[in-house]
Structure formats: structure tokens, C-alpha cells
Write a protein that holds these residues in place. Structure first.
Motif, PDB file in Angstrom:
ATOM      1  N   GLY A 102      -1.375  60.543  38.796  1.00 46.61           N
ATOM      2  CA  GLY A 102      -2.773  60.738  38.432  1.00 46.61           C
ATOM      3  C   GLY A 102      -3.076  60.440  36.987  1.00 46.61           C
ATOM      4  N   ALA A 103      -2.085  60.582  36.114  1.00 43.68           N
ATOM      5  CA  ALA A 103      -2.304  60.303  34.698  1.00 43.68           C
ATOM      6  C   ALA A 103      -2.544  58.823  34.440  1.00 43.68           C
ATOM      7  CB  ALA A 103      -1.107  60.783  33.878  1.00 43.68           C
ATOM      8  N   ARG A 104      -2.210  57.974  35.409  1.00 47.99           N
ATOM      9  CA  ARG A 104      -2.366  56.539  35.253  1.00 47.99           C
ATOM     10  C   ARG A 104      -3.498  55.985  36.108  1.00 47.99           C
ATOM     11  NH1 ARG A 104      -1.042  54.330  31.096  1.00 47.99           N
ATOM     12  NH2 ARG A 104      -0.652  52.350  32.161  1.00 47.99           N
ATOM     13  N   VAL A 105      -4.379  56.879  36.577  1.00 45.80           N
ATOM     14  CA  VAL A 105      -5.517  56.466  37.403  1.00 45.80           C
ATOM     15  C   VAL A 105      -6.803  56.682  36.626  1.00 45.80           C
ATOM     16  CG1 VAL A 105      -6.772  56.812  39.561  1.00 45.80           C
ATOM     17  CG2 VAL A 105      -4.275  57.061  39.521  1.00 45.80           C
ATOM     18  N   ALA A 106      -7.586  55.620  36.458  1.00 44.71           N
ATOM     19  CA  ALA A 106      -8.875  55.700  35.768  1.00 44.71           C
ATOM     20  C   ALA A 106     -10.010  55.706  36.789  1.00 44.71           C
ATOM     21  CB  ALA A 106      -9.040  54.514  34.823  1.00 44.71           C
ATOM     22  N   VAL A 107     -11.137  56.269  36.387  1.00 46.17           N
ATOM     23  CA  VAL A 107     -12.344  56.272  37.211  1.00 46.17           C
ATOM     24  C   VAL A 107     -13.506  55.781  36.355  1.00 46.17           C
ATOM     25  CG1 VAL A 107     -13.971  57.662  38.541  1.00 46.17           C
ATOM     26  CG2 VAL A 107     -11.524  58.181  38.651  1.00 46.17           C
ATOM     27  N   VAL A 108     -14.228  54.784  36.847  1.00 47.17           N
ATOM     28  CA  VAL A 108     -15.414  54.266  36.150  1.00 47.17           C
ATOM     29  C   VAL A 108     -16.517  54.093  37.190  1.00 47.17           C
ATOM     30  CG1 VAL A 108     -16.333  52.556  34.559  1.00 47.17           C
ATOM     31  CG2 VAL A 108     -13.857  52.955  34.628  1.00 47.17           C
ATOM     32  N   ILE A 109     -17.592  54.862  37.058  1.00 43.94           N
ATOM     33  CA  ILE A 109     -18.689  54.812  38.022  1.00 43.94           C
ATOM     34  C   ILE A 109     -20.013  54.621  37.275  1.00 43.94           C
ATOM     35  CG2 ILE A 109     -19.901  55.992  39.890  1.00 43.94           C
ATOM     36  CD1 ILE A 109     -17.036  55.464  40.633  1.00 43.94           C
ATOM     37  N   ALA A 178     -13.494  48.707  34.099  1.00 39.48           N
ATOM     38  CA  ALA A 178     -12.238  49.055  34.756  1.00 39.48           C
ATOM     39  C   ALA A 178     -11.200  47.953  34.571  1.00 39.48           C
ATOM     40  CB  ALA A 178     -12.488  49.307  36.241  1.00 39.48           C
ATOM     41  N   ARG A 179     -11.657  46.710  34.684  1.00 40.83           N
ATOM     42  CA  ARG A 179     -10.736  45.590  34.450  1.00 40.83           C
ATOM     43  C   ARG A 179     -10.217  45.614  33.018  1.00 40.83           C
ATOM     44  NH1 ARG A 179     -11.491  40.161  32.605  1.00 40.83           N
ATOM     45  NH2 ARG A 179      -9.945  38.687  33.482  1.00 40.83           N
ATOM     46  N   ASP A 180     -11.093  45.896  32.063  1.00 40.61           N
ATOM     47  CA  ASP A 180     -10.667  46.006  30.666  1.00 40.61           C
ATOM     48  C   ASP A 180      -9.551  47.047  30.516  1.00 40.61           C
ATOM     49  OD1 ASP A 180     -12.645  44.167  29.981  1.00 40.61           O
ATOM     50  OD2 ASP A 180     -14.039  45.695  29.239  1.00 40.61           O
ATOM     51  N   LEU A 181      -9.733  48.206  31.147  1.00 40.42           N
ATOM     52  CA  LEU A 181      -8.750  49.282  31.037  1.00 40.42           C
ATOM     53  C   LEU A 181      -7.404  48.860  31.630  1.00 40.42           C
ATOM     54  CD1 LEU A 181     -10.996  52.330  32.041  1.00 40.42           C
ATOM     55  CD2 LEU A 181     -10.136  51.792  29.745  1.00 40.42           C
ATOM     56  N   LEU A 182      -7.447  48.189  32.776  1.00 35.56           N
ATOM     57  CA  LEU A 182      -6.206  47.734  33.394  1.00 35.56           C
ATOM     58  C   LEU A 182      -5.494  46.704  32.531  1.00 35.56           C
ATOM     59  CD1 LEU A 182      -7.519  47.521  37.044  1.00 35.56           C
ATOM     60  CD2 LEU A 182      -5.482  48.815  36.368  1.00 35.56           C
ATOM     61  N   LEU A 183      -6.232  45.750  31.995  1.00 36.19           N
ATOM     62  CA  LEU A 183      -5.614  44.710  31.179  1.00 36.19           C
ATOM     63  C   LEU A 183      -5.107  45.250  29.851  1.00 36.19           C
ATOM     64  CD1 LEU A 183      -8.001  41.673  31.812  1.00 36.19           C
ATOM     65  CD2 LEU A 183      -5.764  42.135  32.840  1.00 36.19           C
ATOM     66  N   ALA A 184      -5.727  46.319  29.368  1.00 37.26           N
ATOM     67  CA  ALA A 184      -5.280  46.942  28.124  1.00 37.26           C
ATOM     68  C   ALA A 184      -4.086  47.864  28.338  1.00 37.26           C
ATOM     69  CB  ALA A 184      -6.430  47.729  27.497  1.00 37.26           C
ATOM     70  N   GLY A 185      -3.715  48.092  29.595  1.00 33.26           N
ATOM     71  CA  GLY A 185      -2.605  48.983  29.882  1.00 33.26           C
ATOM     72  C   GLY A 185      -2.958  50.451  29.817  1.00 33.26           C
ATOM     73  N   ALA A 186      -4.263  50.779  29.815  1.00 43.10           N
ATOM     74  CA  ALA A 186      -4.684  52.181  29.722  1.00 43.10           C
ATOM     75  C   ALA A 186      -4.559  52.907  31.049  1.00 43.10           C
ATOM     76  CB  ALA A 186      -6.132  52.247  29.236  1.00 43.10           C
ATOM     77  N   CYS A 187      -4.355  52.172  32.143  1.00 41.79           N
ATOM     78  CA  CYS A 187      -4.179  52.767  33.462  1.00 41.79           C
ATOM     79  C   CYS A 187      -3.459  51.758  34.335  1.00 41.79           C
ATOM     80  CB  CYS A 187      -5.531  53.150  34.083  1.00 41.79           C
ATOM     81  SG  CYS A 187      -6.628  51.744  34.353  1.00 41.79           S
ATOM     82  N   ASP A 188      -2.998  52.222  35.493  1.00 39.28           N
ATOM     83  CA  ASP A 188      -2.366  51.330  36.463  1.00 39.28           C
ATOM     84  C   ASP A 188      -3.222  51.118  37.698  1.00 39.28           C
ATOM     85  OD1 ASP A 188      -0.034  51.039  34.896  1.00 39.28           O
ATOM     86  OD2 ASP A 188       0.752  52.929  35.682  1.00 39.28           O
ATOM     87  N   ILE A 189      -4.122  52.039  37.947  1.00 39.04           N
ATOM     88  CA  ILE A 189      -5.061  51.968  39.073  1.00 39.04           C
ATOM     89  C   ILE A 189      -6.427  52.348  38.539  1.00 39.04           C
ATOM     90  CG2 ILE A 189      -5.692  52.927  41.331  1.00 39.04           C
ATOM     91  CD1 ILE A 189      -2.653  53.706  41.581  1.00 39.04           C
ATOM     92  N   ALA A 190      -7.457  51.636  38.944  1.00 34.59           N
ATOM     93  CA  ALA A 190      -8.827  51.986  38.560  1.00 34.59           C
ATOM     94  C   ALA A 190      -9.678  52.118  39.808  1.00 34.59           C
ATOM     95  CB  ALA A 190      -9.424  50.939  37.626  1.00 34.59           C
TER      96      ALA A 190
END
Length: 414
Positions: A102-109, A178-190
Motif C-alpha cells: 500500500g505504501a507504493r500505491v498512489a491515488v489521483v482523482i 498519475a503517469r508523472d508519479l509513476l515515471l518519477a518512481g513515487a509509486c508502483d501502482i496508480a
């Protein structure tokens, strides 16, 4: 660190709740039918525009939030939670507390008007009986970040949690962030998307007073007609869409089905007028060209356009001119708002999800209420029936009041 070779993001799960149906499959089937969902709305019956596109009745087993939590949520939040659950299950994850960190899951709504419906309702209660009649949960039902907050809570997602607000581009903005966060390595799942539930008397009147809504009250199902010569405005709607996004390398390693890849993003701001688009899509063009360049594609690589297509005179003209200028090879064009109406802040996410399904199924949905004889622009709009087509690359446009332009490029996973 993400390298140039793994900059694509895979769409591995989809959740949809729209006027065409509750759930991904029901929505897709409804959009393929190509018939408008607009109808007379009892809540709006005393207004100059008394019709809308509403979500169909949800049986209790579909609408159930559970855990005694629903009372504190605005309807826009409930829709986001339900769509997110479908998307996460579709992606093959057993959240919460299941097979992800869960620490590697981001949520953007994203949402345009968030809990405006509840503010309107509770304001009436306050005027009727004073403070004691105002719901204690008004603030969490109202504020725009609560869709992301409640989705994160429901899923046990402890990574970044954000709300995007860019009017009718909010849902597309959420996917871009969300794509930005994934490409930056801030999460593994968005878990990302958009939601809206603001079909209310005051909101509808506001759009009507500014001349944005269709006035075809005698025939609501014919009102939303993107790119038609006789279009006269949009039909207000509600809905939600959530996508599960992962880096493509991670999706491959999991071996899960991929609908499409989110390969490029472009964003710009008209800085032209609060509500009218820049003529000819002059500034939206930079968002489109950036989305193509970000995906490493040329204009003639695009096989399909999922248009913003609001059915308003100014937007459709500007967008049609943009498509004809930048994509002169005439890719196929669809515009889901003919069927679904305009769900404001949710529309961009809904249309991105439909674009992913178009690529996945090799089928382009038709534009409702449009025929070759009523088409007002030199575009290859799909009309009448779905068109089988292999779509290797597509763009989906989202434009919002305030001049927000977001273009997403999606490509085939194969």
C-alpha cells in the motif's frame, strides 16, 4: 530511475459508472449501441432545461459501500469508490491489504464540481431550519479531495493521494499526474480517474444561463450531437471512471492483461477566455503535438481520435479545426458525449477508459445523433454503427473552462 526505454505506462484495470450502464462492460455495450441516454429529469422539471443524462438505478449489491461509511460521502465520492473497486479487481489486485504494498500505491482523482450537490441541498436545509438541520458530514461530502481520500482509505493505499481540478479536463489531468508519479518512481501502482455528480437545479441553471446547454427539451435523446451542423449545446451528465496504471515493465512481469499503454501526455493553457476556447484550437495544438512527441509518434501514426466533442458551437468548431490541421490524414473520430452527455470533471477519465477499450477490442463506437448528412466538418466521424478498426495509436482530447487542455496518447499493448 525510469529510463527512456520504459517510459510507457500500462492500463491494467478499468472501472466505469456512466449513464450508459453501471460497470465497465455495461458502459462499453451502451456506447457501442450509439443511442443517447438523455431523458427528462424529474429533479429539473421546473427549469428551462429539464433533461439530463443520469446513471441508471444501481441495485443495492452494486451501490453498497459497506462498513457504515456511505453516510459521510458525497455522491461524487461514492461513485469514485465503486469505480475504483471495479478497476482494482479488474487489474487482478486483492486490495485492501492483499497482494500489493500500500505504501507504493498512489491515488489521483479529479472532479470539476465535487460536492456542489450537497452544498446546494444543505444550503436549502439551513435556510429552512437553521444550523441544526445542516448535516454534520457536510464538509467531507463537499470538499474535492475526499474522492481521492476515501478511495485511498477503501483500498489501503498509502502512497501520494491527490485531487486534480481543471474543470472538464480534471479526469484527464488525474491520469496525466498519475503517469508523472509513476515515471518519477513515487509509486508502483496508480489508481486514477475522475468523478462527478452535480446534476442539480442550481448547477444546471448556471450552465443554461451561460448558454452552454442544448435547448432541445422536446426531444432530449436528440440533443447531444457532437460535430453536427445543428448542434446547440451539451447535455449535463454524471459518472465516474477509474483506471489502474502501472509501469509497462511491471505489468509485463505480472503477466496481467493490458488494455492499452498511456504513452504520451500533453498539457497547455489557452489564457484566452474564462469559458470559450481559443479559436481554431490554437493553443490546444501544443498539447496535442506534445502528447505525440512524448509518445515518440508522428501525427500520421494516429489511427483514431476520441474527441472532447461537447456538441457546443464553439468547442466543436475549434476542435474540428485542430484535428483537421494537425491530423490531416483523417483518422477515425468518435465523441462519447453524444451517448453519455457531458459529465464535466469525469468526462476526460471516462473517455480515456473508452479509448483504451477501443484499442483493446479493435472497435470504434459511433457518435450518437450524427449522420454523414448532418456532419458539419471534414472529419471521419464514425456514425450509425460501431466500426471495426485496428487502432495502434489514438489520442483523446479534454478541454476545460479556464483554458485547460489535456491530450493523452494511448497505444496498443501488442
Amino acid at each position: 530511475m525510469t529510463t527512456a526505454s520504459d517510459r510507457t505506462i500500462s492500463v491494467t484495470g478499468l472501472g466505469l459508472i456512466t449513464p450508459a450502464g453501471v460497470g465497465r462492460e455495461a458502459t462499453w455495450a451502451g456506447v457501442l449501441r450509439g443511442r443517447s441516454t438523455a431523458d427528462q429529469d424529474p429533479e429539473l422539471k421546473e427549469l428551462p432545461v429539464g433533461f439530463s443524462c443520469r446513471i441508471p438505478f444501481m441495485p443495492p449489491e452494486q451501490a453498497r459501500i459497506g462498513g457504515g461509511k456511505s453516510w459521510r460521502m458525497g455522491q461524487f465520492t461514492r461513485l469514485a469508490v465503486l469505480a475504483a473497486r471495479e478497476a482494482v479487481a479488474d487489474a487482478g489486485f486483492a486490495a485492501p491489504g492483499g497482494d500489493w504494498d500500500g505504501a507504493r500505491v498512489a491515488v489521483v482523482i479529479g472532479s470539476g464540481l465535487a460536492g456542489a450537490a450537497h452544498l446546494e441541498e444543505q444550503s436549502a436545509q439551513f435556510l429552512k431550519g437553521g444550523p441544526d438541520l445542516v448535516a454534520p458530514a457536510l464538509i467531507p461530502m463537499l470538499i474535492s479531495n475526499m474522492a481521492a481520500g476515501e478511495v485511498a482509505l477503501d483500498l489501503g493505499a498509502h502512497g501520494p493521494s491527490l485531487a486534480t481540478e481543471s474543470a472538464c479536463a480534471s479526469g484527464a489531468s488525474a491520469l496525466a499526474v498519475a503517469r508523472d508519479l509513476l515515471l518519477a518512481g513515487a509509486c508502483d501502482i496508480a489508481v486514477a480517474g475522475g468523478t462527478e455528480a452535480a446534476v442539480t437545479p442550481v448547477v444546471t441553471t448556471g450552465f443554461q444561463r451561460m448558454g452552454a446547454l442544448s435547448a432541445r427539451g422536446d426531444e432530449p435523446a436528440a440533443a447531444s450531437r457532437p460535430f453536427a451542423v445543428d448542434r446547440d449545446g451539451f447535455v449535463i451528465a454524471e459518472g465516474a471512471a477509474v483506471c489502474v496504471l502501472e509501469r509497462s515493465a511491471d505489468a509485463r512481469a505480472r503477466g496481467h492483461r493490458v488494455y492499452a499503454r498511456l504513452a504520451g501526455v500533453g498539457r497547455s493553457t489557452d489564457a484566452h477566455h474564462p469559458t470559450a476556447p481559443a479559436p481554431g484550437g490554437a493553443v490546444a495544438e501544443s498539447a496535442l503535438r506534445t502528447a505525440l512527441a512524448d509518445a515518440g509518434l508522428a501525427a500520421d501514426d494516429i489511427d483514431h481520435v476520441n474527441a472532447h466533442g461537447t456538441s457546443t458551437p464553439l468547442n466543436d468548431r475549434a476542435e474540428a479545426e485542430l484535428i483537421a490541421r494537425v491530423l490531416p490524414h483523417a483518422p477515425s473520430v468518435t465523441a462519447p458525449k453524444g451517448v453519455l452527455g457531458h459529465s464535466l470533471g469525469a468526462a476526460g477519465a471516462i473517455e480515456a477508459a473508452l479509448t483504451a477499450l477501443t484499442i483493446h477490442h479493435g472497435t470504434v463506437p459511433p457518435v450518437a445523433n450524427l449522420t454523414p448528412g448532418t456532419l458539419g466538418f471534414p472529419l471521419d466521424c464514425v456514425t450509425g454503427a460501431p466500426r471495426p478498426q485496428r487502432v495502434r495509436a489514438a489520442v483523446t482530447h479534454s478541454f476545460g473552462f479556464g483554458g485547460h487542455n489535456v491530450v493523452l496518447t494511448l497505444t496498443s499493448a501488442t
